[in-house]
Design a protein around this motif. Structure first.
Motif, PDB file in Angstrom:
ATOM      1  N   SER A  38       4.600  -0.826   4.063  1.00  0.00           N
ATOM      2  CA  SER A  38       3.254  -1.275   4.414  1.00  0.00           C
ATOM      3  C   SER A  38       3.163  -2.760   4.101  1.00  0.00           C
ATOM      4  CB  SER A  38       2.188  -0.478   3.662  1.00  0.00           C
ATOM      5  OG  SER A  38       2.243  -0.772   2.292  1.00  0.00           O
ATOM      6  N   ARG A  39       2.136  -3.382   4.604  1.00  0.00           N
ATOM      7  CA  ARG A  39       2.006  -4.839   4.489  1.00  0.00           C
ATOM      8  C   ARG A  39       1.903  -5.322   3.047  1.00  0.00           C
ATOM      9  NH1 ARG A  39      -0.178  -7.133   9.699  1.00  0.00           N
ATOM     10  NH2 ARG A  39      -0.897  -8.822   8.372  1.00  0.00           N
ATOM     11  N   GLU A  40       1.356  -4.496   2.163  1.00  0.00           N
ATOM     12  CA  GLU A  40       1.197  -4.930   0.771  1.00  0.00           C
ATOM     13  C   GLU A  40       2.442  -4.690  -0.082  1.00  0.00           C
ATOM     14  OE1 GLU A  40      -0.289  -0.665   0.670  1.00  0.00           O
ATOM     15  OE2 GLU A  40      -0.500  -2.331   2.046  1.00  0.00           O
ATOM     16  N   CYS A  41       3.439  -4.064   0.488  1.00  0.00           N
ATOM     17  CA  CYS A  41       4.668  -3.763  -0.258  1.00  0.00           C
ATOM     18  C   CYS A  41       5.726  -4.835  -0.015  1.00  0.00           C
ATOM     19  CB  CYS A  41       5.209  -2.390   0.137  1.00  0.00           C
ATOM     20  SG  CYS A  41       4.126  -1.052  -0.382  1.00  0.00           S
ATOM     21  N   GLY A  42       6.097  -5.520  -1.078  1.00  0.00           N
ATOM     22  CA  GLY A  42       7.113  -6.558  -0.976  1.00  0.00           C
ATOM     23  C   GLY A  42       8.515  -6.051  -1.241  1.00  0.00           C
ATOM     24  N   ALA A  43       8.622  -4.778  -1.633  1.00  0.00           N
ATOM     25  CA  ALA A  43       9.936  -4.204  -1.926  1.00  0.00           C
ATOM     26  C   ALA A  43      10.060  -2.840  -1.260  1.00  0.00           C
ATOM     27  CB  ALA A  43      10.131  -4.047  -3.431  1.00  0.00           C
ATOM     28  N   VAL A  44      11.159  -2.647  -0.573  1.00  0.00           N
ATOM     29  CA  VAL A  44      11.528  -1.333  -0.044  1.00  0.00           C
ATOM     30  C   VAL A  44      12.946  -1.064  -0.537  1.00  0.00           C
ATOM     31  CG1 VAL A  44      11.957   0.090   1.994  1.00  0.00           C
ATOM     32  CG2 VAL A  44      10.071  -1.559   1.998  1.00  0.00           C
ATOM     33  N   VAL A  45      13.088  -0.040  -1.374  1.00  0.00           N
ATOM     34  CA  VAL A  45      14.384   0.327  -1.920  1.00  0.00           C
ATOM     35  C   VAL A  45      14.813   1.633  -1.265  1.00  0.00           C
ATOM     36  CG1 VAL A  45      15.620   1.096  -3.986  1.00  0.00           C
ATOM     37  CG2 VAL A  45      14.045  -0.852  -4.108  1.00  0.00           C
ATOM     38  N   THR A  46      16.019   1.626  -0.719  1.00  0.00           N
ATOM     39  CA  THR A  46      16.554   2.811  -0.048  1.00  0.00           C
ATOM     40  C   THR A  46      17.898   3.179  -0.662  1.00  0.00           C
ATOM     41  OG1 THR A  46      15.426   2.229   2.000  1.00  0.00           O
ATOM     42  CG2 THR A  46      17.260   3.791   2.168  1.00  0.00           C
ATOM     43  N   PHE A  47      18.036   4.462  -0.966  1.00  0.00           N
ATOM     44  CA  PHE A  47      19.283   5.010  -1.495  1.00  0.00           C
ATOM     45  C   PHE A  47      19.917   5.882  -0.423  1.00  0.00           C
ATOM     46  CE2 PHE A  47      21.396   8.755  -3.236  1.00  0.00           C
ATOM     47  CZ  PHE A  47      22.384   8.174  -4.007  1.00  0.00           C
ATOM     48  N   VAL A  90       6.739   7.119  -1.002  1.00  0.00           N
ATOM     49  CA  VAL A  90       8.117   7.613  -1.067  1.00  0.00           C
ATOM     50  C   VAL A  90       8.378   8.586   0.085  1.00  0.00           C
ATOM     51  CG1 VAL A  90       8.074   7.405  -3.584  1.00  0.00           C
ATOM     52  CG2 VAL A  90       7.706   9.630  -2.545  1.00  0.00           C
ATOM     53  N   ALA A  91       9.648   8.685   0.485  1.00  0.00           N
ATOM     54  CA  ALA A  91      10.077   9.644   1.505  1.00  0.00           C
ATOM     55  C   ALA A  91      11.557   9.910   1.313  1.00  0.00           C
ATOM     56  CB  ALA A  91       9.812   9.108   2.916  1.00  0.00           C
ATOM     57  N   ALA A  92      12.011  11.079   1.772  1.00  0.00           N
ATOM     58  CA  ALA A  92      13.428  11.415   1.639  1.00  0.00           C
ATOM     59  C   ALA A  92      13.823  12.443   2.698  1.00  0.00           C
ATOM     60  CB  ALA A  92      13.717  11.974   0.249  1.00  0.00           C
ATOM     61  N   VAL A  93      15.115  12.392   3.067  1.00  0.00           N
ATOM     62  CA  VAL A  93      15.704  13.368   3.987  1.00  0.00           C
ATOM     63  C   VAL A  93      17.050  13.767   3.402  1.00  0.00           C
ATOM     64  CG1 VAL A  93      16.539  13.829   6.322  1.00  0.00           C
ATOM     65  CG2 VAL A  93      14.576  12.305   5.979  1.00  0.00           C
ATOM     66  N   ALA A 120      13.015   1.890  -9.903  1.00  0.00           N
ATOM     67  CA  ALA A 120      12.793   2.973 -10.870  1.00  0.00           C
ATOM     68  C   ALA A 120      12.290   4.238 -10.176  1.00  0.00           C
ATOM     69  CB  ALA A 120      11.808   2.525 -11.948  1.00  0.00           C
ATOM     70  N   ALA A 121      11.356   4.083  -9.257  1.00  0.00           N
ATOM     71  CA  ALA A 121      10.804   5.247  -8.558  1.00  0.00           C
ATOM     72  C   ALA A 121      11.839   5.888  -7.640  1.00  0.00           C
ATOM     73  CB  ALA A 121       9.559   4.850  -7.763  1.00  0.00           C
ATOM     74  N   CYS A 122      12.678   5.085  -7.011  1.00  0.00           N
ATOM     75  CA  CYS A 122      13.718   5.635  -6.140  1.00  0.00           C
ATOM     76  C   CYS A 122      14.713   6.448  -6.970  1.00  0.00           C
ATOM     77  CB  CYS A 122      14.418   4.530  -5.359  1.00  0.00           C
ATOM     78  SG  CYS A 122      15.431   5.166  -4.007  1.00  0.00           S
ATOM     79  N   SER A 123      15.081   5.937  -8.126  1.00  0.00           N
ATOM     80  CA  SER A 123      15.974   6.678  -9.014  1.00  0.00           C
ATOM     81  C   SER A 123      15.328   7.984  -9.458  1.00  0.00           C
ATOM     82  CB  SER A 123      16.326   5.817 -10.233  1.00  0.00           C
ATOM     83  OG  SER A 123      17.195   6.518 -11.088  1.00  0.00           O
ATOM     84  N   LEU A 124      14.066   7.939  -9.828  1.00  0.00           N
ATOM     85  CA  LEU A 124      13.328   9.146 -10.214  1.00  0.00           C
ATOM     86  C   LEU A 124      13.305  10.151  -9.062  1.00  0.00           C
ATOM     87  CD1 LEU A 124      11.468  10.728 -12.151  1.00  0.00           C
ATOM     88  CD2 LEU A 124       9.547   9.414 -11.184  1.00  0.00           C
ATOM     89  N   LEU A 125      13.047   9.670  -7.852  1.00  0.00           N
ATOM     90  CA  LEU A 125      12.988  10.551  -6.687  1.00  0.00           C
ATOM     91  C   LEU A 125      14.328  11.239  -6.443  1.00  0.00           C
ATOM     92  CD1 LEU A 125      11.523  11.684  -4.204  1.00  0.00           C
ATOM     93  CD2 LEU A 125      12.176   9.575  -2.986  1.00  0.00           C
ATOM     94  N   VAL A 126      15.416  10.490  -6.494  1.00  0.00           N
ATOM     95  CA  VAL A 126      16.743  11.076  -6.262  1.00  0.00           C
ATOM     96  C   VAL A 126      17.058  12.117  -7.335  1.00  0.00           C
ATOM     97  CG1 VAL A 126      19.226  10.582  -6.220  1.00  0.00           C
ATOM     98  CG2 VAL A 126      17.627   9.100  -4.976  1.00  0.00           C
ATOM     99  N   GLU A 127      16.798  11.798  -8.586  1.00  0.00           N
ATOM    100  CA  GLU A 127      17.065  12.757  -9.667  1.00  0.00           C
ATOM    101  C   GLU A 127      16.210  14.012  -9.513  1.00  0.00           C
ATOM    102  OE1 GLU A 127      19.609  12.549 -11.728  1.00  0.00           O
ATOM    103  OE2 GLU A 127      20.090  10.658 -10.749  1.00  0.00           O
ATOM    104  N   ARG A 128      14.966  13.847  -9.130  1.00  0.00           N
ATOM    105  CA  ARG A 128      14.067  15.000  -8.933  1.00  0.00           C
ATOM    106  C   ARG A 128      14.569  15.873  -7.802  1.00  0.00           C
ATOM    107  NH1 ARG A 128       8.540  14.747 -10.324  1.00  0.00           N
ATOM    108  NH2 ARG A 128       9.362  13.498 -12.024  1.00  0.00           N
ATOM    109  N   ILE A 129      14.982  15.263  -6.692  1.00  0.00           N
ATOM    110  CA  ILE A 129      15.513  16.028  -5.551  1.00  0.00           C
ATOM    111  C   ILE A 129      16.750  16.806  -5.978  1.00  0.00           C
ATOM    112  CG2 ILE A 129      16.682  15.785  -3.323  1.00  0.00           C
ATOM    113  CD1 ILE A 129      14.636  13.466  -2.769  1.00  0.00           C
ATOM    114  N   LYS A 130      17.676  16.145  -6.661  1.00  0.00           N
ATOM    115  CA  LYS A 130      18.914  16.805  -7.088  1.00  0.00           C
ATOM    116  C   LYS A 130      18.634  17.966  -8.038  1.00  0.00           C
ATOM    117  CE  LYS A 130      22.801  14.680  -7.624  1.00  0.00           C
ATOM    118  NZ  LYS A 130      23.601  15.251  -6.577  1.00  0.00           N
TER     119      LYS A 130
END
Length: 151
Positions: A38-47, A90-93, A120-130
């Motif tokens: 989104s326009r207010e987000c200056g960072a997009v982290v993808t794993f 956040v989103a994941a496939v 940090a949130a991307c790492s949390l998301l991946v660990e939660r999914i796993k």
């Protein structure tokens, strides 16, 4: 965080987040990133979780992923929980089926105002999914042996 209005044809995080047999290619990665950006987000982290050719010192030829019928529902809940806990988008496939070395098994993306919280949130998301999504993998080794992981 204020949310900018979305165009009718833009996908949301819930639209893209799923478990699928589809190949997780660059086009899908762009869709996942677009769903959280989104326009207010200056960072997009993808794993991207990629099938590697070695595990535990043994040469791997590929993986078979099996998914419970409720896997998409659980993955979406993981995304919603991480979004609620962090206040971020956040989103994941996750892919299942037969994957070979180099194939992408998981794409997870987070957008935020700043990079540190996105990482940090991307790492949390991946660990939660796993930990929570009912997906199991069977590794195949070059010596013909195989083993289940995550049972």
């Amino acid at each position: 965080m204020s949310e900018t209005p979305r165009e009718e044809d833009e996908m949301t995080a819930d639209d893209v987040s799923r478990v699928t047999v589809d190949v997780l290619d660059d086009s899908l990665v762009r869709d996942v990133e677009a769903a959280v950006s989104s326009r207010e987000c200056g960072a997009v982290v993808t794993f991207r979780g990629v099938v590697r050719d070695v595990d535990g010192g043994r040469d791997v030829t590929g993986l078979d992923y099996e998914a419970h019928p409720d896997a998409t529902e659980v993955l979406r809940r993981c995304c919603a929980d991480v979004a609620a806990e962090t206040g971020l988008r956040v989103a994941a496939v996750h892919r299942y089926g037969v994957l070979t070395v180099g194939d992408v098994a998981l794409v997870a993306s987070v957008a935020s105002g700043h990079r540190a919280e996105a990482f940090a949130a991307c790492s949390l998301l991946v660990e939660r999914i796993k930990a929570e999504v009912p997906i199991w993998k069977r590794q195949h080794f070059t010596d013909g042996d195989s083993e289940w992981v995550g049972l």
